[in-house]
Design a protein around this motif. Sequence first.
Motif, PDB file in Angstrom:
ATOM      1  N   VAL A   1       0.859  -1.178   0.000  1.00  0.00           N
ATOM      2  CA  VAL A   1       0.000   0.000   0.000  1.00  0.00           C
ATOM      3  C   VAL A   1       0.901   1.236   0.000  1.00  0.00           C
ATOM      4  O   VAL A   1       1.606   1.493   0.960  1.00  0.00           O
ATOM      5  CB  VAL A   1      -0.926   0.018   1.229  1.00  0.00           C
ATOM      6  N   THR A   2       0.895   1.956  -1.067  1.00  0.00           N
ATOM      7  CA  THR A   2       1.754   3.131  -1.161  1.00  0.00           C
ATOM      8  C   THR A   2       0.923   4.400  -1.111  1.00  0.00           C
ATOM      9  O   THR A   2      -0.187   4.459  -1.623  1.00  0.00           O
ATOM     10  CB  THR A   2       2.569   3.121  -2.473  1.00  0.00           C
ATOM     11  N   ALA A   3       1.483   5.392  -0.485  1.00  0.00           N
ATOM     12  CA  ALA A   3       0.820   6.690  -0.424  1.00  0.00           C
ATOM     13  C   ALA A   3       1.086   7.437  -1.724  1.00  0.00           C
ATOM     14  O   ALA A   3       2.145   7.299  -2.330  1.00  0.00           O
ATOM     15  CB  ALA A   3       1.336   7.486   0.767  1.00  0.00           C
ATOM     16  N   LYS A   4       0.133   8.226  -2.163  1.00  0.00           N
ATOM     17  CA  LYS A   4       0.246   8.919  -3.440  1.00  0.00           C
ATOM     18  C   LYS A   4       0.705  10.370  -3.296  1.00  0.00           C
ATOM     19  O   LYS A   4       0.857  11.075  -4.275  1.00  0.00           O
ATOM     20  CB  LYS A   4      -1.103   8.886  -4.162  1.00  0.00           C
ATOM     21  N   ASP A   5       0.928  10.802  -2.041  1.00  0.00           N
ATOM     22  CA  ASP A   5       1.252  12.211  -1.818  1.00  0.00           C
ATOM     23  C   ASP A   5       2.683  12.434  -1.371  1.00  0.00           C
ATOM     24  O   ASP A   5       3.043  13.515  -0.926  1.00  0.00           O
ATOM     25  CB  ASP A   5       0.297  12.796  -0.774  1.00  0.00           C
ATOM     26  N   GLY A   6       3.513  11.394  -1.479  1.00  0.00           N
ATOM     27  CA  GLY A   6       4.902  11.541  -1.080  1.00  0.00           C
ATOM     28  C   GLY A   6       5.176  11.128   0.350  1.00  0.00           C
ATOM     29  O   GLY A   6       6.341  11.113   0.772  1.00  0.00           O
ATOM     30  N   SER A   7       4.157  10.769   1.117  1.00  0.00           N
ATOM     31  CA  SER A   7       4.373  10.311   2.481  1.00  0.00           C
ATOM     32  C   SER A   7       4.787   8.841   2.467  1.00  0.00           C
ATOM     33  O   SER A   7       4.578   8.127   1.488  1.00  0.00           O
ATOM     34  CB  SER A   7       3.113  10.502   3.326  1.00  0.00           C
ATOM     35  N   THR A  29       3.281  14.544   5.114  1.00  0.00           N
ATOM     36  CA  THR A  29       4.434  14.768   4.248  1.00  0.00           C
ATOM     37  C   THR A  29       5.410  15.732   4.930  1.00  0.00           C
ATOM     38  O   THR A  29       5.086  16.369   5.934  1.00  0.00           O
ATOM     39  CB  THR A  29       3.994  15.373   2.914  1.00  0.00           C
ATOM     40  N   ASP A  30       6.610  15.844   4.372  1.00  0.00           N
ATOM     41  CA  ASP A  30       7.588  16.798   4.905  1.00  0.00           C
ATOM     42  C   ASP A  30       7.033  18.221   4.850  1.00  0.00           C
ATOM     43  O   ASP A  30       7.256  19.020   5.776  1.00  0.00           O
ATOM     44  CB  ASP A  30       8.890  16.716   4.109  1.00  0.00           C
ATOM     45  N   THR A  31       6.313  18.533   3.787  1.00  0.00           N
ATOM     46  CA  THR A  31       5.733  19.870   3.650  1.00  0.00           C
ATOM     47  C   THR A  31       4.694  20.133   4.738  1.00  0.00           C
ATOM     48  O   THR A  31       4.642  21.219   5.329  1.00  0.00           O
ATOM     49  CB  THR A  31       5.087  20.041   2.258  1.00  0.00           C
ATOM     50  N   GLU A  32       3.860  19.134   5.005  1.00  0.00           N
ATOM     51  CA  GLU A  32       2.848  19.284   6.051  1.00  0.00           C
ATOM     52  C   GLU A  32       3.480  19.413   7.428  1.00  0.00           C
ATOM     53  O   GLU A  32       3.028  20.207   8.270  1.00  0.00           O
ATOM     54  CB  GLU A  32       1.885  18.101   6.007  1.00  0.00           C
ATOM     55  N   ALA A  67       6.425  20.678   8.024  1.00  0.00           N
ATOM     56  CA  ALA A  67       7.008  22.018   8.083  1.00  0.00           C
ATOM     57  C   ALA A  67       5.934  23.059   8.353  1.00  0.00           C
ATOM     58  O   ALA A  67       6.151  24.021   9.110  1.00  0.00           O
ATOM     59  CB  ALA A  67       7.738  22.325   6.772  1.00  0.00           C
ATOM     60  N   GLY A  68       4.747  22.863   7.757  1.00  0.00           N
ATOM     61  CA  GLY A  68       3.645  23.786   8.001  1.00  0.00           C
ATOM     62  C   GLY A  68       3.198  23.767   9.442  1.00  0.00           C
ATOM     63  O   GLY A  68       2.875  24.813  10.025  1.00  0.00           O
ATOM     64  N   LEU A  69       3.176  22.583  10.053  1.00  0.00           N
ATOM     65  CA  LEU A  69       2.785  22.475  11.457  1.00  0.00           C
ATOM     66  C   LEU A  69       3.805  23.173  12.349  1.00  0.00           C
ATOM     67  O   LEU A  69       3.434  23.874  13.298  1.00  0.00           O
ATOM     68  CB  LEU A  69       2.654  21.001  11.844  1.00  0.00           C
ATOM     69  N   ARG A  70       5.067  22.996  12.051  1.00  0.00           N
ATOM     70  CA  ARG A  70       6.114  23.645  12.858  1.00  0.00           C
ATOM     71  C   ARG A  70       6.063  25.165  12.742  1.00  0.00           C
ATOM     72  O   ARG A  70       6.464  25.879  13.667  1.00  0.00           O
ATOM     73  CB  ARG A  70       7.494  23.135  12.442  1.00  0.00           C
ATOM     74  N   ALA A  71       5.588  25.664  11.613  1.00  0.00           N
ATOM     75  CA  ALA A  71       5.554  27.113  11.396  1.00  0.00           C
ATOM     76  C   ALA A  71       4.286  27.761  11.948  1.00  0.00           C
ATOM     77  O   ALA A  71       4.250  28.978  12.154  1.00  0.00           O
ATOM     78  CB  ALA A  71       5.669  27.418   9.902  1.00  0.00           C
ATOM     79  N   ALA A  72       3.248  26.967  12.194  1.00  0.00           N
ATOM     80  CA  ALA A  72       1.966  27.517  12.630  1.00  0.00           C
ATOM     81  C   ALA A  72       1.968  27.808  14.129  1.00  0.00           C
ATOM     82  O   ALA A  72       2.779  27.275  14.885  1.00  0.00           O
ATOM     83  CB  ALA A  72       0.836  26.544  12.296  1.00  0.00           C
ATOM     84  N   LYS A  73       1.027  28.678  14.537  1.00  0.00           N
ATOM     85  CA  LYS A  73       0.895  29.026  15.951  1.00  0.00           C
ATOM     86  C   LYS A  73      -0.581  29.099  16.330  1.00  0.00           C
ATOM     87  O   LYS A  73      -1.447  29.319  15.481  1.00  0.00           O
ATOM     88  CB  LYS A  73       1.552  30.378  16.237  1.00  0.00           C
ATOM     89  N   GLY A  74      -0.854  28.958  17.624  1.00  0.00           N
ATOM     90  CA  GLY A  74      -2.195  29.169  18.144  1.00  0.00           C
ATOM     91  C   GLY A  74      -3.251  28.309  17.481  1.00  0.00           C
ATOM     92  O   GLY A  74      -3.052  27.114  17.253  1.00  0.00           O
TER      93      GLY A  74
END
Length: 213
Positions: A125-131, A138-141, A143-150
């Motif tokens: 079972v492979t993921a289609k979004d790079g995960s 994903t790495d992008t997601e 990174a988005g979580l680390r950059a977000a606040k509140g």
Amino acid sequence: MTAGVRAPRSLVAAGVVVFLVAAGLVLLMVVRPSEASPSGAGAPAPAESSADVGFARDMSVHHQQAVEMSFVVRDRTADESVRRLAYDIINTQANQRGMMLGWLESWGRPKSSERPPMEWMGHSVTAKDGSLMPGMATDTEMAGLRAAKGVDAEVLFLRLMTVHHRAGADMARAAQAEAGTDLVRNLAAGMVWGQESEISLMTGMLKDRGARP
């Protein structure tokens, strides 16, 4: 909705889930100790190609990212309900991961493999979004979580973790059906129950924040 507005329903629900999941771990590790540790089973070690080994290995990786996401959001928000949920995921999934890695060591199986993830389910079972696996961020997601606040961090975490839990519950259901050992089947059953309970909780928390899953 401002960061200062929080519905008490989520606080109560979060506390209930934390208690019930913790109680489930106690039952697994205390009431049935022979199934929490393979050392007392006296049975042959599962084969490298077995669902038991594949599930323990893949779910350990899956859990590790959930723990990582929870540590990240813990430091990105002051909201007590989200922090409580994050602590519960950290404690529960880190403990479960430790158990599974311990089983792999006891069975004499490597903790990592070059085999495709989830091959033990009968097909890769492979993921289609790079995960790495379905449900994993994903790495992008990440990174988005680390950059977000509140509230932004809270909503992103709840959305990512809902997807993560859904895929984890699917994997655990497969282990319930395919594993050859009671200890794997029972742990997988507990995971399905715990993660589905938290999905329900997170759905309500997202609604409280005016966001959709």
